[in-house]
Motif scaffolding. Structure first.
Motif, mmCIF file in Angstrom:
data_model
loop_
_atom_site.group_PDB
_atom_site.id
_atom_site.type_symbol
_atom_site.label_atom_id
_atom_site.label_comp_id
_atom_site.label_asym_id
_atom_site.label_seq_id
_atom_site.Cartn_x
_atom_site.Cartn_y
_atom_site.Cartn_z
ATOM 1 N N ASP A 283 44.133 22.397 63.157
ATOM 2 C CA ASP A 283 43.074 23.129 63.835
ATOM 3 C C ASP A 283 42.828 24.490 63.169
ATOM 4 O O ASP A 283 42.693 25.514 63.828
ATOM 5 N N ALA A 284 42.795 24.472 61.837
ATOM 6 C CA ALA A 284 42.709 25.736 61.095
ATOM 7 C C ALA A 284 41.713 25.635 59.938
ATOM 8 O O ALA A 284 41.898 26.269 58.897
ATOM 9 N N LEU A 285 40.656 24.846 60.110
ATOM 10 C CA LEU A 285 39.679 24.722 59.008
ATOM 11 C C LEU A 285 39.089 26.083 58.631
ATOM 12 O O LEU A 285 38.688 26.299 57.488
ATOM 13 N N ASP A 286 39.069 27.001 59.588
ATOM 14 C CA ASP A 286 38.536 28.340 59.293
ATOM 15 C C ASP A 286 39.432 29.121 58.329
ATOM 16 O O ASP A 286 39.019 30.136 57.779
ATOM 17 N N LYS A 287 40.658 28.646 58.100
ATOM 18 C CA LYS A 287 41.572 29.340 57.190
ATOM 19 C C LYS A 287 41.567 28.715 55.794
ATOM 20 O O LYS A 287 42.224 29.208 54.877
ATOM 21 N N LEU A 288 40.832 27.616 55.626
ATOM 22 C CA LEU A 288 40.868 26.920 54.331
ATOM 23 C C LEU A 288 40.284 27.776 53.202
ATOM 24 O O LEU A 288 40.817 27.801 52.100
ATOM 25 N N GLU A 289 39.220 28.487 53.484
ATOM 26 C CA GLU A 289 38.574 29.253 52.411
ATOM 27 C C GLU A 289 39.483 30.346 51.847
ATOM 28 O O GLU A 289 39.567 30.527 50.629
ATOM 29 N N GLY A 290 40.176 31.049 52.696
ATOM 30 C CA GLY A 290 41.091 32.094 52.219
ATOM 31 C C GLY A 290 42.152 31.487 51.308
ATOM 32 O O GLY A 290 42.412 31.961 50.198
ATOM 33 N N PHE A 291 42.768 30.404 51.787
ATOM 34 C CA PHE A 291 43.852 29.731 51.063
ATOM 35 C C PHE A 291 43.365 29.154 49.734
ATOM 36 O O PHE A 291 44.039 29.242 48.708
ATOM 37 N N ALA A 292 42.175 28.556 49.756
ATOM 38 C CA ALA A 292 41.696 27.821 48.582
ATOM 39 C C ALA A 292 40.892 28.689 47.613
ATOM 40 O O ALA A 292 40.859 28.413 46.415
ATOM 41 N N SER A 293 40.244 29.727 48.114
ATOM 42 C CA SER A 293 39.241 30.412 47.293
ATOM 43 C C SER A 293 39.438 31.912 47.138
ATOM 44 O O SER A 293 38.845 32.501 46.242
ATOM 45 N N PHE A 294 40.242 32.545 47.986
ATOM 46 C CA PHE A 294 40.357 34.012 47.908
ATOM 47 C C PHE A 294 41.750 34.517 47.499
ATOM 48 O O PHE A 294 41.878 35.377 46.633
ATOM 49 N N HIS A 295 42.794 33.995 48.162
ATOM 50 C CA HIS A 295 44.122 34.615 48.015
ATOM 51 C C HIS A 295 44.640 34.563 46.579
ATOM 52 O O HIS A 295 45.246 35.524 46.100
ATOM 53 N N GLY A 296 44.418 33.443 45.906
ATOM 54 C CA GLY A 296 44.912 33.309 44.534
ATOM 55 C C GLY A 296 44.187 34.247 43.592
ATOM 56 O O GLY A 296 44.803 34.960 42.789
ATOM 57 N N ALA A 297 42.870 34.273 43.689
ATOM 58 C CA ALA A 297 42.077 35.159 42.827
ATOM 59 C C ALA A 297 42.489 36.609 43.035
ATOM 60 O O ALA A 297 42.660 37.371 42.073
ATOM 61 N N ASP A 298 42.688 36.989 44.288
ATOM 62 C CA ASP A 298 43.083 38.372 44.583
ATOM 63 C C ASP A 298 44.452 38.676 43.969
ATOM 64 O O ASP A 298 44.659 39.726 43.378
ATOM 65 N N PHE A 299 45.382 37.734 44.100
ATOM 66 C CA PHE A 299 46.728 37.958 43.553
ATOM 67 C C PHE A 299 46.672 38.132 42.030
ATOM 68 O O PHE A 299 47.323 39.010 41.464
ATOM 69 N N TYR A 300 45.891 37.277 41.364
ATOM 70 C CA TYR A 300 45.790 37.344 39.899
ATOM 71 C C TYR A 300 44.836 38.450 39.432
ATOM 72 O O TYR A 300 44.637 38.625 38.241
ATOM 73 N N ARG A 301 44.231 39.141 40.395
ATOM 74 C CA ARG A 301 43.280 40.222 40.104
ATOM 75 C C ARG A 301 42.105 39.730 39.272
ATOM 76 O O ARG A 301 41.700 40.353 38.283
ATOM 77 N N LEU A 302 41.602 38.588 39.686
ATOM 78 C CA LEU A 302 40.406 38.012 39.064
ATOM 79 C C LEU A 302 39.303 38.022 40.112
ATOM 80 O O LEU A 302 39.590 37.992 41.317
ATOM 81 N N PRO A 303 38.040 38.051 39.666
ATOM 82 C CA PRO A 303 36.968 38.053 40.670
ATOM 83 C C PRO A 303 36.951 36.739 41.462
ATOM 84 O O PRO A 303 37.293 35.693 40.921
ATOM 85 N N ARG A 304 36.578 36.841 42.728
ATOM 86 C CA ARG A 304 36.383 35.609 43.506
ATOM 87 C C ARG A 304 35.163 34.887 42.971
ATOM 88 O O ARG A 304 34.249 35.519 42.422
ATOM 89 N N ASN A 305 35.127 33.569 43.119
ATOM 90 C CA ASN A 305 33.964 32.801 42.648
ATOM 91 C C ASN A 305 32.746 33.121 43.504
ATOM 92 O O ASN A 305 32.869 33.488 44.667
ATOM 93 N N LEU A 306 31.570 32.933 42.908
ATOM 94 C CA LEU A 306 30.345 33.292 43.623
ATOM 95 C C LEU A 306 29.634 32.085 44.217
ATOM 96 O O LEU A 306 28.913 32.201 45.200
ATOM 97 N N ASP A 307 29.838 30.900 43.604
ATOM 98 C CA ASP A 307 29.137 29.733 44.155
ATOM 99 C C ASP A 307 30.002 29.061 45.222
ATOM 100 O O ASP A 307 31.087 29.540 45.547
ATOM 101 N N ALA A 308 29.488 27.967 45.782
ATOM 102 C CA ALA A 308 30.146 27.352 46.942
ATOM 103 C C ALA A 308 30.288 25.849 46.762
ATOM 104 O O ALA A 308 29.637 25.253 45.889
#
Ligand code: NCD
Ligand code: ZN
Length: 344
Positions: A283-308
């Motif tokens: 019951d956490a589909l709202d957390k998928l984007e952070g896990f899949a698309s934001f947290h890794g990029a932030d850790f590696y200090r790379l820009p987040r992707n712009l498309d979807a």
């Protein structure tokens, strides 16, 4: 929910191999992910910037025309890695990290580190250059039970590394135990972890009960149910330390279905779809984007992707095998139905 649009994700732990396997698997990853951290455990391993750059070219050749995919290269840390190679890597925009395999811990790890303390000068160089260190966190002591190898690594080696190198950025790759999750949670912000779909979906019964299932065999090995629950809680917590890393590790079916089968699950054919099932069940589909698309990029200090990408809830059946380029790879959930699919 029937439809979910999220920022395009990245895969922060991926094996794509070379040759025929690379040609078979690369389209699967490039279809969903913008970038992936490419593991260097080839034979021979990728130990120099020059090798990483030529491997990068081979990977780009295998990306289907029309898809945008950026391989993020890593170097394999060995006892003979030089300080000058580390500074060269730090200056190369295409190389993101070094990978530490304890020698003998997993597939193609024999060139890895046998004495981690002896490698401390290299870890100091990584720390100085602010190069992330990606760690396969298992001890290789034959006397240590295979189900305990990660926890023992955390208690002994990892705690020591983290204490000795307070500025070193570390990714504990493919965490599989409650203890590793706990370690990462209580460490500073510079320590993060990837989590695979198989460790979120399965406990060890899926490997061993009612028949041995070689396609669920990977390293670190799948653990007990309470560990799986700790991993699901971490992945769906929204905590920025935890991010997607499939550890998709293709092997020819004949080498998996063997008396001594290879370690590695192939999941790139349906990576995001598999994670979506896990997140939905929690019951956490709202957390998928952070896990899949934001947290890794932030850790590696790379820009987040712009498309979807858009996931739609339309069931489909996973093929029994991907047989191309005169080779067969059996995917995770072969011949089973998945609930979600990516809208093309
Ligand atoms: C990986 C492989 O096949 O390269 N296998 C695996 O079981 N995960 C290596 C690894 O990441 O340990
Ligand atoms: Zn791996």
């Amino acid at each position: 929910m029937k439809k979910l649009t999220i920022t395009r994700p990245d895969d922060w732990h991926l094996h794509v191999r070379t040759g025929a396997i690379l040609k078979t698997v690369m389209p699967h990853t490039a279809r969903q992910f913008a970038r992936a951290i490419i593991m260097p455990n080839l034979k021979p391993p990728v130990t120099t910037v020059a090798q990483a750059l030529s491997y990068r070219e081979e990977i780009l050749q295998a990306v289907p025309v029309g898809l945008n995919f950026t391989p993020l290269m890593t170097l394999y840390l060995t006892g003979s890695t030089s300080a000058s190679e580390i500074s060269k890597a730090a200056e190369c925009e295409h190389v993101q990290a070094f990978k530490l395999y304890p020698a003998g811990a997993t597939t193609h790890s024999d060139a890895g580190i046998s004495d981690i303390k002896a490698a401390y000068p290299l870890l100091a160089a990584l720390e100085k250059h602010d190069m992330p260190l990606l760690i396969h966190g298992e001890v290789t002591d034959e006397a240590c039970d295979i189900f305990d190898r990660e926890q023992v690594f955390v208690d002994t080696t990892l705690t020591d590394i983290s204490r000795n190198f307070p500025e070193l950025r570390i990714v504990v790759e493919h965490v599989t135990t409650a203890e590793a999750v706990q370690f990462v949670q209580s460490a500073g912000a510079r320590i993060a972890a990837t989590i695979t779909p198989q460790h979120l979906m399965f406990n060890r019964n899926a490997l061993l009960a009612g028949g041995i299932r070689p396609h669920h065999y990977c390293l670190p090995i799948i653990k007990r149910e309470h560990h799986r629950q700790a991993l699901v809680a971490a992945a769906t917590s929204g905590h920025p330390k935890f991010f997607l890393g499939t550890d998709s590790a293709p092997h020819p079916t004949s080498l998996k279905e063997a008396a001594c089968g290879c370690a590695g699950c192939y999941s790139a054919h349906a990576a995001l779809e598999l994670y979506a099932e896990v997140f939905e069940r929690a019951d956490a589909l709202d957390k998928l984007e952070g896990f899949a698309s934001f947290h890794g990029a932030d850790f590696y200090r790379l820009p987040r992707n712009l498309d979807a990408v858009t996931l739609v809830k339309t069931p489909w059946k996973v093929p029994g095998a991907y047989s191309e380029h005169s080779l067969s790879i059996t995917p995770l959930k072969a011949n089973e139905e998945l609930a979600w699919q990516i809208q093309q």
